[in-house]
Design a protein around this motif. Sequence first.
Motif, PDB file in Angstrom:
ATOM      1  N   VAL A 186      18.655   1.041  17.024  1.00 39.09           N
ATOM      2  CA  VAL A 186      17.682   0.649  16.628  1.00 39.09           C
ATOM      3  C   VAL A 186      17.572   0.043  14.815  1.00 39.09           C
ATOM      4  CG1 VAL A 186      15.831   2.234  16.059  1.00 39.09           C
ATOM      5  CG2 VAL A 186      16.312   1.929  18.240  1.00 39.09           C
ATOM      6  N   ILE A 187      18.743   1.804  14.603  1.00 40.23           N
ATOM      7  CA  ILE A 187      19.260   1.108  12.492  1.00 40.23           C
ATOM      8  C   ILE A 187      19.363   0.027  12.824  1.00 40.23           C
ATOM      9  CG2 ILE A 187      20.849   1.529  10.897  1.00 40.23           C
ATOM     10  CD1 ILE A 187      20.512   4.832  12.258  1.00 40.23           C
ATOM     11  N   LYS A 188      20.478  -0.652  13.183  1.00 43.00           N
ATOM     12  CA  LYS A 188      20.914  -2.101  13.740  1.00 43.00           C
ATOM     13  C   LYS A 188      19.938  -2.961  13.667  1.00 43.00           C
ATOM     14  CE  LYS A 188      23.938  -5.483  13.424  1.00 43.00           C
ATOM     15  NZ  LYS A 188      25.439  -5.864  13.835  1.00 43.00           N
ATOM     16  N   ALA A 189      19.323  -2.861  14.385  1.00 36.11           N
ATOM     17  CA  ALA A 189      17.688  -4.020  15.292  1.00 36.11           C
ATOM     18  C   ALA A 189      17.208  -4.120  13.438  1.00 36.11           C
ATOM     19  CB  ALA A 189      16.977  -3.809  15.564  1.00 36.11           C
ATOM     20  N   VAL A 190      16.811  -2.803  12.885  1.00 38.14           N
ATOM     21  CA  VAL A 190      15.577  -2.429  11.558  1.00 38.14           C
ATOM     22  C   VAL A 190      16.387  -3.613  10.664  1.00 38.14           C
ATOM     23  CG1 VAL A 190      14.352  -1.053  10.123  1.00 38.14           C
ATOM     24  CG2 VAL A 190      14.732  -0.576  11.978  1.00 38.14           C
ATOM     25  N   GLN A 191      17.434  -3.630  10.358  1.00 38.03           N
ATOM     26  CA  GLN A 191      18.649  -3.365   9.503  1.00 38.03           C
ATOM     27  C   GLN A 191      18.225  -5.501   9.360  1.00 38.03           C
ATOM     28  OE1 GLN A 191      21.979  -2.281   9.609  1.00 38.03           O
ATOM     29  NE2 GLN A 191      21.823  -0.336   7.892  1.00 38.03           N
ATOM     30  N   VAL A 192      18.495  -6.128  10.577  1.00 35.82           N
ATOM     31  CA  VAL A 192      18.651  -7.376  11.021  1.00 35.82           C
ATOM     32  C   VAL A 192      17.269  -8.520  10.746  1.00 35.82           C
ATOM     33  CG1 VAL A 192      19.089  -8.974  12.823  1.00 35.82           C
ATOM     34  CG2 VAL A 192      20.711  -6.916  12.532  1.00 35.82           C
ATOM     35  N   ALA A 193      16.101  -7.140  11.030  1.00 38.37           N
ATOM     36  CA  ALA A 193      14.648  -7.989  11.458  1.00 38.37           C
ATOM     37  C   ALA A 193      14.593  -7.537   9.978  1.00 38.37           C
ATOM     38  CB  ALA A 193      14.223  -6.618  11.794  1.00 38.37           C
ATOM     39  N   ARG A 194      15.169  -6.612   9.191  1.00 39.76           N
ATOM     40  CA  ARG A 194      14.369  -7.198   7.528  1.00 39.76           C
ATOM     41  C   ARG A 194      15.193  -8.529   6.972  1.00 39.76           C
ATOM     42  NH1 ARG A 194      14.848  -0.978   6.338  1.00 39.76           N
ATOM     43  NH2 ARG A 194      12.511  -0.356   6.732  1.00 39.76           N
ATOM     44  N   GLN A 195      16.998  -8.435   6.900  1.00 41.85           N
ATOM     45  CA  GLN A 195      17.084  -9.354   6.843  1.00 41.85           C
ATOM     46  C   GLN A 195      16.896 -11.340   6.561  1.00 41.85           C
ATOM     47  OE1 GLN A 195      21.459  -9.167   8.849  1.00 41.85           O
ATOM     48  NE2 GLN A 195      21.394  -7.176   7.368  1.00 41.85           N
ATOM     49  N   ARG A 196      16.029 -10.919   8.422  1.00 40.74           N
ATOM     50  CA  ARG A 196      15.326 -12.374   9.064  1.00 40.74           C
ATOM     51  C   ARG A 196      13.768 -12.481   8.608  1.00 40.74           C
ATOM     52  NH1 ARG A 196      17.903 -11.956  15.112  1.00 40.74           N
ATOM     53  NH2 ARG A 196      19.818 -12.825  14.884  1.00 40.74           N
ATOM     54  N   GLY A 197      13.391 -11.885   8.203  1.00 45.12           N
ATOM     55  CA  GLY A 197      11.837 -11.393   6.629  1.00 45.12           C
ATOM     56  C   GLY A 197      11.202 -11.337   8.285  1.00 45.12           C
ATOM     57  N   ILE A 198      11.697 -10.579   9.472  1.00 45.29           N
ATOM     58  CA  ILE A 198      10.670  -9.795  10.409  1.00 45.29           C
ATOM     59  C   ILE A 198       9.907  -9.037  10.256  1.00 45.29           C
ATOM     60  CG2 ILE A 198      10.344  -8.384  13.024  1.00 45.29           C
ATOM     61  CD1 ILE A 198      13.223 -11.062  13.555  1.00 45.29           C
ATOM     62  N   PHE A 199       8.304  -8.765  10.564  1.00 47.74           N
ATOM     63  CA  PHE A 199       7.997  -7.579   9.802  1.00 47.74           C
ATOM     64  C   PHE A 199       7.962  -6.101  10.411  1.00 47.74           C
ATOM     65  CE2 PHE A 199       2.831  -6.718   8.380  1.00 47.74           C
ATOM     66  CZ  PHE A 199       3.076  -5.611   7.502  1.00 47.74           C
ATOM     67  N   VAL A 200       8.352  -5.216  10.167  1.00 51.88           N
ATOM     68  CA  VAL A 200       8.977  -4.022  10.571  1.00 51.88           C
ATOM     69  C   VAL A 200       7.373  -3.058  10.523  1.00 51.88           C
ATOM     70  CG1 VAL A 200      10.785  -1.823  10.699  1.00 51.88           C
ATOM     71  CG2 VAL A 200      11.366  -4.436  10.102  1.00 51.88           C
ATOM     72  N   ILE A 201       7.458  -2.591  12.498  1.00 53.19           N
ATOM     73  CA  ILE A 201       5.905  -1.964  12.332  1.00 53.19           C
ATOM     74  C   ILE A 201       6.220  -0.273  13.211  1.00 53.19           C
ATOM     75  CG2 ILE A 201       4.119  -1.774  13.401  1.00 53.19           C
ATOM     76  CD1 ILE A 201       3.554  -4.850  12.634  1.00 53.19           C
ATOM     77  N   TRP A 202       6.508   0.389  12.010  1.00 53.81           N
ATOM     78  CA  TRP A 202       6.994   2.286  12.338  1.00 53.81           C
ATOM     79  C   TRP A 202       5.348   2.530  13.709  1.00 53.81           C
ATOM     80  CZ3 TRP A 202      11.539   2.793  12.291  1.00 53.81           C
ATOM     81  CH2 TRP A 202      12.705   2.216  11.195  1.00 53.81           C
ATOM     82  N   VAL A 203       5.763   3.070  14.846  1.00 55.69           N
ATOM     83  CA  VAL A 203       4.755   3.147  15.795  1.00 55.69           C
ATOM     84  C   VAL A 203       5.391   4.714  15.762  1.00 55.69           C
ATOM     85  CG1 VAL A 203       3.679   3.185  17.739  1.00 55.69           C
ATOM     86  CG2 VAL A 203       4.125   0.819  16.539  1.00 55.69           C
ATOM     87  N   VAL A 204       4.328   5.052  15.845  1.00 54.64           N
ATOM     88  CA  VAL A 204       4.223   6.768  16.042  1.00 54.64           C
ATOM     89  C   VAL A 204       2.798   7.610  16.420  1.00 54.64           C
ATOM     90  CG1 VAL A 204       6.373   6.793  13.847  1.00 54.64           C
ATOM     91  CG2 VAL A 204       3.940   7.593  13.758  1.00 54.64           C
ATOM     92  N   ARG A 205       4.211   8.837  17.651  1.00 54.52           N
ATOM     93  CA  ARG A 205       2.441   9.711  17.879  1.00 54.52           C
ATOM     94  C   ARG A 205       2.498  11.048  16.348  1.00 54.52           C
ATOM     95  NH1 ARG A 205       0.596  10.643  23.064  1.00 54.52           N
ATOM     96  NH2 ARG A 205       1.583   9.493  24.373  1.00 54.52           N
ATOM     97  N   GLU A 206       1.732  11.502  16.402  1.00 58.08           N
ATOM     98  CA  GLU A 206       1.463  12.388  15.174  1.00 58.08           C
ATOM     99  C   GLU A 206       0.118  12.327  16.249  1.00 58.08           C
ATOM    100  OE1 GLU A 206       0.582  11.181  11.682  1.00 58.08           O
ATOM    101  OE2 GLU A 206       2.546  10.430  11.084  1.00 58.08           O
ATOM    102  N   HIS A 207      -0.407  13.845  16.470  1.00 58.11           N
ATOM    103  CA  HIS A 207      -1.471  14.491  17.196  1.00 58.11           C
ATOM    104  C   HIS A 207      -2.166  16.044  15.566  1.00 58.11           C
ATOM    105  CE1 HIS A 207      -1.459  12.822  20.811  1.00 58.11           C
ATOM    106  NE2 HIS A 207       0.162  12.837  20.562  1.00 58.11           N
TER     107      HIS A 207
END
Length: 197
Positions: free
Chosen positions: A40-61
């Motif tokens: 997941v760390i690597k996917a985020v790094q590659v996404a940022r290098q490619r200009g892919i928008f990184v969206i963090w989807v989290v649960r918060e209750h």
Amino acid sequence: MAEVKKHGETALLVIDMQNDFIKAGGPMHVGGGQAIVPSVIKAVQVARQRGIFVIWVVREHDPLGRDVELFRRHLYGDGKEGPTTKGTKGAELIDGLVIEEGDYKLVKTRFSAFFATHLHSFLQNNGIKSLVVVGVQTPNCIRQTVFDAVALDYQPVTVIVDATAAATPDVHMANIFDMKNVGVATPTLEEWCRSSA
């Protein structure tokens, strides 16, 4: 005023990579979660290098569990700190994952990142047409988000097979099989990194 970062037409959804899901002993621990953290760390790094928008989807209750599914309400209230309660250590991203300037954080209270959230309109407003999905867990939050994305005509929808996980490899692969059958791309991280997507 901060400058808005320009992105392409693809977004990476990083789903539920939070302590309560990933850390051993967490109240919602996903068996395969810890193993995918480096991917997941690597996917985020590659996404940022490619200009892919990184969206963090989290649960918060809510601490009293008033916004959680009925079948989980018993885990909240009466002095109990329920899973992914807003503001707790359990709701934080696992070590190694950091929301950076230009990323976006979306809070959900159900399995699908689209259900009762503004995700679809947010993606449309930002020109996003295709999605790449990583995180946990495959039969619940990944699957429901992906099936909603397919229903909403995002194309392509990609699930990185070794950057997503479930309680067991068998459960994970059965759900990957189902998603593949509705046209979802399921590359490994290495295959995705080699592709131009």
